[in-house]
Design a protein around this motif. Structure first.
Motif, PDB file in Angstrom:
ATOM      1  N   UNK B  81       0.857  -1.308   0.056  1.00  0.00           N
ATOM      2  CA  UNK B  81      -0.184  -0.060   0.045  1.00  0.00           C
ATOM      3  C   UNK B  81       0.898   1.302  -0.141  1.00  0.00           C
ATOM      4  N   UNK B  82       0.442   2.437  -0.562  1.00  0.00           N
ATOM      5  CA  UNK B  82       1.043   3.636  -0.257  1.00  0.00           C
ATOM      6  C   UNK B  82       0.944   4.274   0.956  1.00  0.00           C
ATOM      7  N   UNK B  83       0.037   3.835   1.809  1.00  0.00           N
ATOM      8  CA  UNK B  83      -0.436   4.721   2.948  1.00  0.00           C
ATOM      9  C   UNK B  83       0.033   3.762   4.490  1.00  0.00           C
ATOM     10  N   UNK B  84       1.057   2.660   3.924  1.00  0.00           N
ATOM     11  CA  UNK B  84       1.537   2.192   5.294  1.00  0.00           C
ATOM     12  C   UNK B  84       2.767   2.714   5.944  1.00  0.00           C
ATOM     13  N   UNK B  91       4.437   0.265  -1.418  1.00  0.00           N
ATOM     14  CA  UNK B  91       4.154   0.426  -2.486  1.00  0.00           C
ATOM     15  C   UNK B  91       4.946   1.617  -3.301  1.00  0.00           C
ATOM     16  N   UNK B  92       5.244   2.758  -2.664  1.00  0.00           N
ATOM     17  CA  UNK B  92       5.949   3.954  -3.308  1.00  0.00           C
ATOM     18  C   UNK B  92       7.356   3.088  -3.629  1.00  0.00           C
ATOM     19  N   UNK B 128      -3.977   0.271  -4.562  1.00  0.00           N
ATOM     20  CA  UNK B 128      -2.893  -0.619  -3.893  1.00  0.00           C
ATOM     21  C   UNK B 128      -2.902  -2.163  -4.740  1.00  0.00           C
ATOM     22  N   UNK B 129      -1.952  -2.801  -4.148  1.00  0.00           N
ATOM     23  CA  UNK B 129      -1.587  -4.116  -4.766  1.00  0.00           C
ATOM     24  C   UNK B 129      -2.229  -5.087  -3.351  1.00  0.00           C
ATOM     25  N   UNK B 252       9.934  -3.339   1.362  1.00  0.00           N
ATOM     26  CA  UNK B 252       9.907  -2.998   2.654  1.00  0.00           C
ATOM     27  C   UNK B 252      10.062  -1.494   2.780  1.00  0.00           C
ATOM     28  N   UNK B 253       9.363  -0.895   3.944  1.00  0.00           N
ATOM     29  CA  UNK B 253       9.681   0.209   4.414  1.00  0.00           C
ATOM     30  C   UNK B 253      10.994   0.389   5.051  1.00  0.00           C
TER      31      UNK B 253
END
Lengths: 302, 261
Positions: B81-84, B91-92, B128-129, B252-253
């Motif tokens: 996700x782009x918001x995690x 995702x970013x 999101x994926x 990963x973040x």
């Protein structure tokens, strides 16, 4: 399209000859005529209906059902024109995969009569658009894009007239300024001309020189903008004198009902747009009557 | 002979016109005029009967698309996700990293230079994926637009403006190849590119979307680029190419962009 009109003309002449004296009688009575205009805009390659669980348009749209609705109306009134106000392309993988071929073929199967060009119709460039035009067997009416220095030169018409039951209908088309919306690599040397001026020229020509009974503008300018510098359909309607109906697009505007605007001659005319993605069909019925007194004006029911 | 033929046609036309005029003149005393207009909007819903021949015509086109779009290309072991994350997200990071890995070989062949880093826009990621199989349809959902990858050569001083924009935007715009560390008071602690500290006089090659190069999302610093290269390579195609190459997506973040505690 031309061929279809020609056949209708010939049939009309033939019936005149055949009817002979009878036609004289019919002339003394009241002559009523009914023209139906059906319209779409910003369909954006939406060929399939939306799924039932869709957040915005559950179970709506779909080209096969649009065809069903159009055919039912055409059976009811054969004197019907079907038109589109642009942005035929871009929005589903149908466009990404087939470049607009399917959209053009299906609009041909639905017997569309005319369409104007939207900014997204340039998404595969003037080359990509030209490649698909042979599949669209209807008129592309574009009045304010000058294509003379592009490969599209000669493939669109500044206006087109249609004869339905002896009523002459003139259609012109207005496109939005492409710079800023579409990359120059795509629209190349297409020149954008000031739409209000072009509209004034063409509506006069369609009325005075072509002697049209109805003048229709297919516009991809957009319904209404706060920025007064940006041309829109509502301002256009107030500036025109001879246009009877403006069919809009671009802003994906869903109206509760068609808008009635007073034009520069103090006459009420219609501006309509049916949102986007083929979930609605606009229907405008024009009723003509030989016993109607012109000075009584035209009543508009929306 | 040609003249005679022409004449004969004229005669027939005259006949038709003559008869037509007789009919029209008798009618012209009462010209038909517009009396009333009815306008409405019709919903295209389940009440409209579907035309079977249209549905039949569309079917093979749809089946071909579905076959290609729904074939599994890779696997997502968890939702991406782009918001995690606050400063960088799974995702970013996936998008920025694949932009770098897929684009660099093309840029190298064309120009002889390497791409130093990537900047995308957070808003450009449209979906999101989900955990499970990843297909080309996923790429269409994530990136429905037709944007191409562009490479802008930016001077170090312009990169400072880029970082300033990034910090002020307060969004996790995806980056790769660059590390930005913020102090607790949101000032920039350090910037390094390809592992080396930023040099204001060096020219850096930045891969991004042509939408952003054209000033989208107010990324005006791209206007100061010293050279611009469009790769004629769609972002979505880079995503599909990456999905095709890898078996499992595991972004990963990380510490590419963060604020110190």
């Amino acid at each position: 399209m031309k061929r279809r009109n020609f056949i209708q003309n010939t049939l009309a002449s033939a019936s005149f000859i055949g009817a002979g004296g009878l036609s004289l009688n019919s002339c003394t009575g009241n002559q009523k005529k009914h023209i139906t205009i059906l319209h779409t805009n910003d369909v954006h390659s939406h060929i399939d209906a939306f799924p039932k669980g869709h957040s915005s348009f559950p179970g709506l749209g779909g080209l096969a059902r649009r065809a069903g609705l159009v055919n039912r109306i055409r059976e009811e009134n054969p004197n019907t024109l079907l038109v589109d106000a642009g942005d035929i392309f871009q929005g589903t993988p149908y466009f990404n995969f087939y470049g607009g071929e399917l959209e053009m073929k299906l609009m041909t199967m639905l017997n569309y009569d005319a369409a104007t060009l939207g900014n997204h119709d340039f998404d595969n460039g003037v080359d990509g658009l030209l490649a698909q035009l042979p599949y669209g067997k209807f008129d592309f009416v574009s009045s304010n894009y000058d294509f003379s220095n592009t490969i599209l030169d000669g493939f669109t018409k500044p206006y087109q007239t249609y004869l339905q039951d002896g009523i002459k209908i003139g259609i012109y088309g207005l496109g939005i300024k492409l710079s800023g919306l579409v990359s120059k690599d795509l629209y190349k040397e297409t020149e954008y001309l000031e739409p209000y001026e072009i509209a004034a020229d063409l509506e006069r020509k369609l009325k005075d020189e072509e002697h049209c009974d109805l003048v229709i503008c297919l516009s991809h300018l957009g319904y209404q903008y706060k920025n007064s510098q940006q041309p829109d359909d509502m301002t256009l309607a107030a500036k025109t004198k001879y246009t009877d109906l403006i069919i809009g697009g671009h802003t994906h505007t869903f109206l509760d009902k068609p808008s009635v605007i007073t034009n520069a001659d103090g006459r009420d005319i219609l501006v309509n747009q049916v949102g986007c993605f083929g979930v609605r069909l606009g229907r405008i019925d024009f009723y003509f009557d030989s016993e109607h007194i012109v000075a009584d004006g035209i009543s508009i029911t929306v | 002979m040609a003249k005679l033929k022409h004449f004969r046609i004229l005669n027939i036309q005259h006949f038709v016109i003559f008869i037509t005029i007789i009919n029209f003149t008798s009618c012209q005393q009462r010209p038909t005029s517009l009396k009333n207009i009815e306008a409405k909007e019709l919903a295209i819903d389940s009440t409209a009967t579907s035309e079977a021949h249209i549905a039949t015509f569309v079917r093979p086109y749809r089946e071909r698309i579905n076959l290609i779009l729904d074939s599994a290309l890779a696997y997502a072991p968890y939702t991406i996700s782009k918001s995690d994350g606050t400063y960088n997200t799974t995702e970013g990071n996936l998008m920025a990293d694949l932009m770098l890995s897929e684009t660099n070989p093309i840029y190298k062949i064309r120009t002889g230079k390497d791409i130093d880093f990537v900047l995308m826009n957070h808003g450009g990621i449209r979906a999101s994926i989900s955990k499970g199989n990843v297909s080309a349809r996923t790429a269409y959902e994530v990136m429905p637009f037709e944007n191409n990858i562009a490479v802008v050569a930016l001077k170090g001083t312009s990169v400072l403006e880029l970082v300033d924009y990034l910090v002020k935007s307060n969004r996790a715009h995806p980056v790769a190849g660059i590390q930005i560390i913020l102090n607790t008071n949101d000032t920039v602690h350090s910037i390094s590119i390809q592992g080396k500290p930023l040099d204001e006089n060096t020219i850096y090659h930045v891969a991004t979307s042509d939408y952003l190069v054209d000033g989208g999302d107010d990324m005006v610093f791209f206007k100061n680029g010293v050279s611009f290269t469009t790769l004629d390579y769609k972002i979505r195609n880079a995503i599909i190419d990456y999905f095709t190459k890898v078996d499992t997506l595991s972004p990963k973040i990380d510490d590419r962009y963060y604020k110190m505690d």
